[in-house]
Design a protein around this motif. Structure first.
Motif, PDB file in Angstrom:
ATOM      1  N   ALA A  81       0.871  -1.254   0.037  1.00 60.98           N
ATOM      2  CA  ALA A  81       0.071  -0.241   0.029  1.00 60.98           C
ATOM      3  C   ALA A  81       0.957   1.186   0.043  1.00 60.98           C
ATOM      4  CB  ALA A  81      -0.843  -0.182   1.292  1.00 60.98           C
ATOM      5  N   THR A 101       0.961  -2.319  -6.333  1.00 66.47           N
ATOM      6  CA  THR A 101       0.521  -1.497  -5.305  1.00 66.47           C
ATOM      7  C   THR A 101      -0.860  -1.654  -5.128  1.00 66.47           C
ATOM      8  OG1 THR A 101       0.153   0.537  -6.924  1.00 66.47           O
ATOM      9  CG2 THR A 101       2.349   0.479  -5.720  1.00 66.47           C
ATOM     10  N   LYS A 102      -1.315  -1.349  -3.888  1.00 67.65           N
ATOM     11  CA  LYS A 102      -2.900  -1.640  -3.676  1.00 67.65           C
ATOM     12  C   LYS A 102      -3.446  -0.035  -3.462  1.00 67.65           C
ATOM     13  CE  LYS A 102      -2.187  -5.485  -0.156  1.00 67.65           C
ATOM     14  NZ  LYS A 102      -2.521  -5.955   1.052  1.00 67.65           N
TER      15      LYS A 102
END
Length: 241
Positions: A81, A101-102
């Motif tokens: 994240a 990536t979140k």
């Protein structure tokens, strides 16, 4: 290509979604929810690929990746994240093959997994010398995914090997960062050309007598990098010859 994939994510719902997508594509999925379990199951089950969430209890994903790279060349996909370039590059420096990536879409995740699995080396018989490139002190065996310097084996991540293999096949050619990025993972929205600088920095530590003053893996300022068979001294810090 069917594979055994270990998913390490402390969010059970997210992990279950990923598991279902993996199974739907014909993969075997192993799910754990903390870093210690990821390390233990990785050693026991020997997966083809491990998905590691950076933020996990016990050991975080970066610690797991660091330990794995001392023991194995298993494919590692980091899930994070954290969105700063420094955070993302840290995983690559530790030996991760890719990162996502979140929040991310499951379809993008599956595409990344397919790409990584396609680029994993396959064992095959080779005649003596087949697929070998010797550039000065460096020997790159393309078939066996091996690098030696003065006959001494050097451990490379897949990203590092992809860069070295591309350059070894065309010594003296200058590659731009974008071209090398394409060789390592392809160009996508999460990739940056800065990742190539990190891989090159790590390679120099492994193949050069003095990484601060490289003689074979050289910078061509304003363009990119090249691998030369005739050792040439690149200017060191502060422009020293």
């Amino acid at each position: 290509m069917s594979a055994r994939v270990l998913v390490a994510d402390d969010d059970p719902r997210q992990a279950e979604v990923v598991r279902r997508y993996l199974v739907a594509e014909g993969h075997e999925a192993i799910v754990v929810h903390d870093g210690r379990a990821a390390l233990a199951e990785g050693r026991r089950r020997r997966p083809d690929l491990m998905m590691l969430d950076v933020m996990m209890p016990g050991l975080d994903g970066l610690q797991v990746c660091r330990t794995l790279r001392q023991e194995s060349d298993v494919l590692v996909l980091m899930l994070t994240a954290r969105t700063t370039e420094e955070d993302l590059l840290l995983g690559l420096e530790l030996g991760a093959d890719d990162y996502l990536t979140k929040p991310y879409s499951p379809r993008e995740l599956m595409a990344r997994i397919r790409t990584l699995l396609r680029r994993a080396p396959r064992s095959a018989p080779h005649a003596s010398g087949f697929g070998r490139r010797e550039i000065g002190r460096i020997c790159v065996d393309l078939g066996r995914h091996q690098v030696t310097v003065d006959g001494v084996p050097i451990e490379c991540t897949r990203g590092e090997f992809a860069i070295l293999a591309a350059m070894a096949q065309q010594p003296e050619r200058v590659f731009t960062r974008a071209q090398l990025l394409h060789h390592t993972r392809g160009i996508d929205r999460s990739s940056t050309e800065r990742t190539i600088d990190v891989h090159v920095m790590n390679l120099r530590r492994k193949i050069e007598p003095d990484s601060r003053r490289p003689t074979q893996l050289l910078t061509v300022y304003g363009v990119g990098y090249k691998l030369t068979s005739s050792p040439k001294l690149e200017p060191g810090p502060m422009g020293t010859p």
